[in-house]
Design a protein around this motif. Structure first.
Motif, PDB file in Angstrom:
ATOM      1  N   TYR A 161      -3.359  28.756  13.321  1.00  0.00           N
ATOM      2  CA  TYR A 161      -3.773  28.092  12.086  1.00  0.00           C
ATOM      3  C   TYR A 161      -2.652  27.214  11.534  1.00  0.00           C
ATOM      4  CZ  TYR A 161      -4.715  27.451   7.134  1.00  0.00           C
ATOM      5  OH  TYR A 161      -4.884  26.893   5.901  1.00  0.00           O
ATOM      6  N   LEU A 162      -1.429  27.753  11.526  1.00  0.00           N
ATOM      7  CA  LEU A 162      -0.322  27.004  10.944  1.00  0.00           C
ATOM      8  C   LEU A 162      -0.002  25.747  11.748  1.00  0.00           C
ATOM      9  CD1 LEU A 162       1.967  29.972   9.883  1.00  0.00           C
ATOM     10  CD2 LEU A 162       0.622  28.477   8.400  1.00  0.00           C
ATOM     11  N   SER A 163      -0.084  25.811  13.061  1.00  0.00           N
ATOM     12  CA  SER A 163       0.173  24.601  13.849  1.00  0.00           C
ATOM     13  C   SER A 163      -0.942  23.575  13.646  1.00  0.00           C
ATOM     14  CB  SER A 163       0.325  24.946  15.331  1.00  0.00           C
ATOM     15  OG  SER A 163      -0.882  25.407  15.872  1.00  0.00           O
ATOM     16  N   ALA A 164      -2.176  24.040  13.507  1.00  0.00           N
ATOM     17  CA  ALA A 164      -3.286  23.118  13.249  1.00  0.00           C
ATOM     18  C   ALA A 164      -3.131  22.470  11.879  1.00  0.00           C
ATOM     19  CB  ALA A 164      -4.615  23.855  13.340  1.00  0.00           C
ATOM     20  N   THR A 196      -3.739  37.911   9.432  1.00  0.00           N
ATOM     21  CA  THR A 196      -4.693  37.614  10.501  1.00  0.00           C
ATOM     22  C   THR A 196      -4.765  36.101  10.636  1.00  0.00           C
ATOM     23  OG1 THR A 196      -6.518  37.705   8.926  1.00  0.00           O
ATOM     24  CG2 THR A 196      -6.087  39.681  10.199  1.00  0.00           C
ATOM     25  N   ASP A 197      -4.445  35.628  11.826  1.00  0.00           N
ATOM     26  CA  ASP A 197      -4.440  34.192  12.069  1.00  0.00           C
ATOM     27  C   ASP A 197      -5.870  33.690  12.198  1.00  0.00           C
ATOM     28  OD1 ASP A 197      -2.715  31.837  12.647  1.00  0.00           O
ATOM     29  OD2 ASP A 197      -3.955  31.825  14.457  1.00  0.00           O
ATOM     30  N   LEU A 198      -6.166  32.580  11.577  1.00  0.00           N
ATOM     31  CA  LEU A 198      -7.515  32.018  11.598  1.00  0.00           C
ATOM     32  C   LEU A 198      -7.808  31.247  12.874  1.00  0.00           C
ATOM     33  CD1 LEU A 198      -7.684  30.790   7.916  1.00  0.00           C
ATOM     34  CD2 LEU A 198      -8.689  32.847   8.888  1.00  0.00           C
ATOM     35  N   GLY A 199      -6.773  30.903  13.629  1.00  0.00           N
ATOM     36  CA  GLY A 199      -6.960  30.210  14.896  1.00  0.00           C
ATOM     37  C   GLY A 199      -6.767  28.716  14.782  1.00  0.00           C
ATOM     38  N   GLY A 200      -6.467  28.111  15.905  1.00  0.00           N
ATOM     39  CA  GLY A 200      -6.201  26.690  15.938  1.00  0.00           C
ATOM     40  C   GLY A 200      -7.415  25.818  15.701  1.00  0.00           C
ATOM     41  N   ASP A 201      -8.600  26.358  15.927  1.00  0.00           N
ATOM     42  CA  ASP A 201      -9.823  25.576  15.736  1.00  0.00           C
ATOM     43  C   ASP A 201     -10.485  25.855  14.384  1.00  0.00           C
ATOM     44  OD1 ASP A 201     -10.539  28.145  16.348  1.00  0.00           O
ATOM     45  OD2 ASP A 201     -12.168  27.591  17.688  1.00  0.00           O
ATOM     46  N   TYR A 202      -9.744  26.444  13.452  1.00  0.00           N
ATOM     47  CA  TYR A 202     -10.300  26.800  12.151  1.00  0.00           C
ATOM     48  C   TYR A 202     -10.849  25.581  11.415  1.00  0.00           C
ATOM     49  CZ  TYR A 202     -10.486  27.995   7.223  1.00  0.00           C
ATOM     50  OH  TYR A 202     -10.898  28.151   5.935  1.00  0.00           O
ATOM     51  N   PHE A 203     -10.088  24.502  11.392  1.00  0.00           N
ATOM     52  CA  PHE A 203     -10.509  23.326  10.632  1.00  0.00           C
ATOM     53  C   PHE A 203     -11.709  22.652  11.280  1.00  0.00           C
ATOM     54  CE2 PHE A 203      -6.032  23.833   9.466  1.00  0.00           C
ATOM     55  CZ  PHE A 203      -6.180  23.948   8.100  1.00  0.00           C
TER      56      PHE A 203
END
Length: 122
Positions: free
Chosen positions: A16-19, A56-63
């Protein structure tokens, strides 16, 4: 210390943070995106401490998932229409990769439909 965490977070993959960093760096620049990432990390830490929950990480495809899968094509078609193009979108037929094991190794076969070894379509 928070700055180092933000730099490390923006270099990770599929988080999530990298996205969030990739979304912000295009609009705001590298430095401001890092400060915004530091703020996001600080807010996450505050929520974890006050609520007593784990991260809990939301994931790179969250947005992408949040916006929905119809929003991006609609926006891109609208941009092309403004440039003077007429666009007709057709969904792409899914292709499957079939892996078979032989005595000599593995072989790959592309198929437009997924078939079981007995010829049944899955």
């Amino acid at each position: 210390m928070l700055g180092q965490a933000a730099i490390s977070a923006c270099r990770t993959k599929d988080t999530y943070l990298s996205a969030r960093y990739r979304r912000l760096v295009g609009r705001r620049g590298r430095r401001r995106a890092l400060v915004a990432l530091q703020h996001s990390i600080l807010i996450s830490i505050w929520h974890m401490f006050t609520r007593g929950i784990e991260y809990t990480d939301l994931g790179g495809d969250y947005f992408f998932e949040r916006a929905g899968k119809t929003r991006a094509p609609r926006r891109l078609v609208s941009q092309l229409n403004r440039l003077g193009y007429q666009v007709n979108l057709q969904p792409v037929e899914a292709t499957w990769m079939l892996l078979t094991c032989t005595d000599g190794g593995f072989s790959y076969q592309r198929s437009s439909r997924r078939e079981a070894p007995g010829g049944q379509v899955l």
